[in-house]
Design a protein around this motif. Structure first.
Motif, PDB file in Angstrom:
ATOM      1  N   ALA A 162       0.939  -1.317   0.093  1.00  0.00           N
ATOM      2  CA  ALA A 162       0.120   0.117   0.070  1.00  0.00           C
ATOM      3  C   ALA A 162       0.820   1.268  -0.101  1.00  0.00           C
ATOM      4  O   ALA A 162       2.051   1.185   0.559  1.00  0.00           O
ATOM      5  CB  ALA A 162      -0.798  -0.046   1.142  1.00  0.00           C
ATOM      6  N   GLU A 163       0.213   2.258  -0.498  1.00  0.00           N
ATOM      7  CA  GLU A 163       1.027   3.534  -0.625  1.00  0.00           C
ATOM      8  C   GLU A 163       0.300   4.538   0.485  1.00  0.00           C
ATOM      9  O   GLU A 163      -0.679   4.500   0.545  1.00  0.00           O
ATOM     10  CB  GLU A 163       0.965   4.239  -1.856  1.00  0.00           C
ATOM     11  CG  GLU A 163       1.587   3.432  -3.077  1.00  0.00           C
ATOM     12  CD  GLU A 163       1.717   4.101  -4.272  1.00  0.00           C
ATOM     13  OE1 GLU A 163       1.081   5.522  -4.509  1.00  0.00           O
ATOM     14  OE2 GLU A 163       2.655   3.844  -5.328  1.00  0.00           O
ATOM     15  N   THR A 164       1.252   5.082   1.367  1.00  0.00           N
ATOM     16  CA  THR A 164       0.662   6.133   2.328  1.00  0.00           C
ATOM     17  C   THR A 164       1.433   7.122   2.392  1.00  0.00           C
ATOM     18  O   THR A 164       2.602   7.478   1.815  1.00  0.00           O
ATOM     19  CB  THR A 164       0.843   5.096   3.677  1.00  0.00           C
ATOM     20  OG1 THR A 164       2.420   4.960   3.989  1.00  0.00           O
ATOM     21  CG2 THR A 164       0.191   3.834   3.697  1.00  0.00           C
ATOM     22  N   ARG A 165       0.702   7.940   3.061  1.00  0.00           N
ATOM     23  CA  ARG A 165       1.459   9.444   3.364  1.00  0.00           C
ATOM     24  C   ARG A 165       1.389  10.034   4.823  1.00  0.00           C
ATOM     25  O   ARG A 165       0.012   9.662   5.364  1.00  0.00           O
ATOM     26  CB  ARG A 165       0.806  10.509   2.625  1.00  0.00           C
ATOM     27  CG  ARG A 165       1.229  11.898   2.855  1.00  0.00           C
ATOM     28  CD  ARG A 165       1.097  12.893   1.857  1.00  0.00           C
ATOM     29  NE  ARG A 165      -0.404  13.309   1.549  1.00  0.00           N
ATOM     30  CZ  ARG A 165      -0.887  14.090   2.450  1.00  0.00           C
ATOM     31  NH1 ARG A 165      -0.177  14.809   3.531  1.00  0.00           N
ATOM     32  NH2 ARG A 165      -2.237  14.433   2.385  1.00  0.00           N
ATOM     33  N   ALA A 166       2.239  10.331   5.631  1.00  0.00           N
ATOM     34  CA  ALA A 166       2.167  10.618   7.082  1.00  0.00           C
ATOM     35  C   ALA A 166       2.804  11.981   7.168  1.00  0.00           C
ATOM     36  O   ALA A 166       3.719  12.414   6.549  1.00  0.00           O
ATOM     37  CB  ALA A 166       2.736   9.735   7.891  1.00  0.00           C
ATOM     38  N   GLU A 167       2.115  12.962   7.891  1.00  0.00           N
ATOM     39  CA  GLU A 167       2.479  14.193   8.397  1.00  0.00           C
ATOM     40  C   GLU A 167       2.786  13.906   9.881  1.00  0.00           C
ATOM     41  O   GLU A 167       2.172  13.737  10.781  1.00  0.00           O
ATOM     42  CB  GLU A 167       1.603  15.301   8.267  1.00  0.00           C
ATOM     43  CG  GLU A 167       1.050  15.483   6.834  1.00  0.00           C
ATOM     44  CD  GLU A 167       2.044  16.407   6.105  1.00  0.00           C
ATOM     45  OE1 GLU A 167       3.055  16.754   6.418  1.00  0.00           O
ATOM     46  OE2 GLU A 167       1.846  16.319   4.608  1.00  0.00           O
ATOM     47  N   VAL A 168       4.255  14.175   9.940  1.00  0.00           N
ATOM     48  CA  VAL A 168       4.737  14.096  11.336  1.00  0.00           C
ATOM     49  C   VAL A 168       5.051  15.440  12.064  1.00  0.00           C
ATOM     50  O   VAL A 168       5.563  16.128  11.294  1.00  0.00           O
ATOM     51  CB  VAL A 168       5.765  13.137  11.449  1.00  0.00           C
ATOM     52  CG1 VAL A 168       6.418  13.108  12.690  1.00  0.00           C
ATOM     53  CG2 VAL A 168       5.515  11.976  10.863  1.00  0.00           C
TER      54      VAL A 168
END
Length: 436
Positions: free
Chosen positions: A90-96
């Motif tokens: 899966a492709e994911t994006r996270a803002e940390v």
């Protein structure tokens, strides 16, 4: 009724991560660089793709998200970075985002040598007077050794400085007397010289603290103890800012809002999340998850003035608005490894649900060679939770910080199905259990 999705069923494509560091005076960019380096290492070991990418807008290259917030310690902005991953198909994006309180830490560390020894006396009295230190020792010996280390080092430095000063004063007084100087003059000159040498020695010792960490640790323990466990007003104000930032994210289009509290940051996260849930969270919102790492909660919750924290622990442990996983490791001598922070504080409610206490098992998840290399690096091991493991078995429910923060499953979906560590400690040891 709370209609947020069940963690085990929810897939994550977009995640908001809030990281609350421990007692750390440094700029939050160190956490971005640690994440970058260790994520690349873990991805190479585990066979997935993960990368930090520039953020849109002003400050993107530095990872600085503009706008009001809890403060970066440098200019009052909000500091974070974006992560893109291709993990488990899966492709994911996270803002940390780092919820920063390093400016408060630096302010608390701006103490003279004399003031630090005053802190030592006050902090030792608070922990020793009513047996709090002995009760903590019933849980884990490692954190107690870590707590006594700065006391022993600072007292040793003081004794060495005084002994050196006394030796110089005695020798110089004898020499000046033999040279025919009046007794009062010889004593005065020798005393002044001995005192100067003692002060010089203490200053030199302090300059070595980047290697010894005695002053740093003393300030750390003194910060938690100076209100006998109660938060100073500046920290309460910062917690309110943390709570507001997390609450705003729950109104945005994320699949999961994940709060990570490391070391002293774990008990700050407990209070921020308790305040958040008391005020109310949206029924239809992202999954709310809390990951506490290397926690030292009992060092504060056992203190007589920590009623606020004890009430927050009790409240949070029974809520269904979030999932709380606590990960520690017996190899981390600075943490209260496998201690249920709610239960050992003696405030577990009848319906306690959280935290689920799990072990990172450094002796197993690090290769024998790596473990042999690191097992005496106590401060480095305290940050291992944020780093790569070179001996993970490869199961979906392994503790992998980068799959947790950038992978396609919620915290509950990844770790919530595991059984608690059989070595977890739940016996109530605290003397002070008031919730006010």
């Amino acid at each position: 009724m709370d209609e947020r999705p069940e963690g085990n069923a929810a897939a994550v494509r977009r995640r908001r991560v809030f990281y609350i560091p421990g007692y750390d005076p440094f700029h939050p960019r160190r956490y971005r660089e640690l994440y970058r380096k260790e994520a690349q290492a873990q991805a190479a070991l585990s066979g997935y793709d993960i990368a930090l990418v520039p953020r849109a807008g002003k400050g993107a290259g530095a990872g600085l998200a503009t706008g009001p917030g809890p403060g970066s310690g440098a200019g009052g902005g909000r500091y974070g970075w974006r992560v893109e991953g291709r993990i488990e198909g899966a492709e994911t994006r996270a803002e940390v985002e780092v919820l920063v309180w390093s400016d408060l830490v630096r302010a608390s560390m701006g103490q003279s040598i004399a003031a630090t020894y005053g802190q030592l006396a006050r902090t030792a009295w608070i922990y020793l007077a009513d047996g709090t230190l002995l009760r903590l020792a019933r849980l884990r010996g490692g954190p107690i050794v870590a707590a006594l280390y700065p006391v022993a080092v600072l007292l040793g430095q003081l004794l060495a400085a005084l002994a050196g000063g006394a030796a110089v004063a005695g020798g110089l007084g004898w020499a000046l007397g033999r040279a025919g100087l009046p007794a009062w003059g010889a004593v005065a000159a020798a005393t002044l010289a001995g005192a100067a040498l003692a002060v010089w020695a203490l200053v030199r010792f302090k300059r070595l603290d980047h290697r010894l960490y005695a002053y740093y640790l003393m300030h750390d323990y003194a910060f938690g103890a100076r209100g006998r466990g109660a938060n100073p007003p500046a920290l309460e104000a910062r917690l309110a800012a943390f709570t507001a930032a997390i609450r705003a994210a729950l109104d945005e289009d994320w699949d999961e809002v994940l709060v990570v509290g490391h070391s002293s940051g774990a008990h700050l996260a407990v209070s921020a999340l308790a305040d958040l849930i008391r005020a109310g969270v949206p029924d239809r919102g992202p999954a709310l998850s809390f990951l506490s790492l290397g926690q030292v909660v009992p060092m504060v919750s056992f203190l007589p003035g920590a009623g606020r924290l004890r009430a927050d622990l009790r409240f949070l442990s029974a809520r269904d608005e979030l999932v709380w996983i606590d990960v520690t490791a017996p190899g981390d001598g600075c943490a209260f490894a496998l201690c249920d922070p709610v239960a050992v504080t003696g405030v577990a409610p009848p319906g306690q649900r959280w935290p689920l206490v799990l072990s990172a098992a450094f002796s197993q998840t690090l290769s024998p060679a790596r473990w042999a290399e690191m097992r005496r690096q106590y401060f480095r091991l305290h940050f291992q939770y944020l780093s790569a493991f070179d001996n993970l078995p490869g199961r979906p429910d392994d503790y992998d910080y980068f799959r947790i923060t950038a992978g396609p499953r919620t915290l509950a979906g990844r770790l919530g199905g595991r059984s608690p560590s059989p070595s977890r400690i739940t016996r109530a040891c605290a003397r002070h259990r008031s919730l006010q």
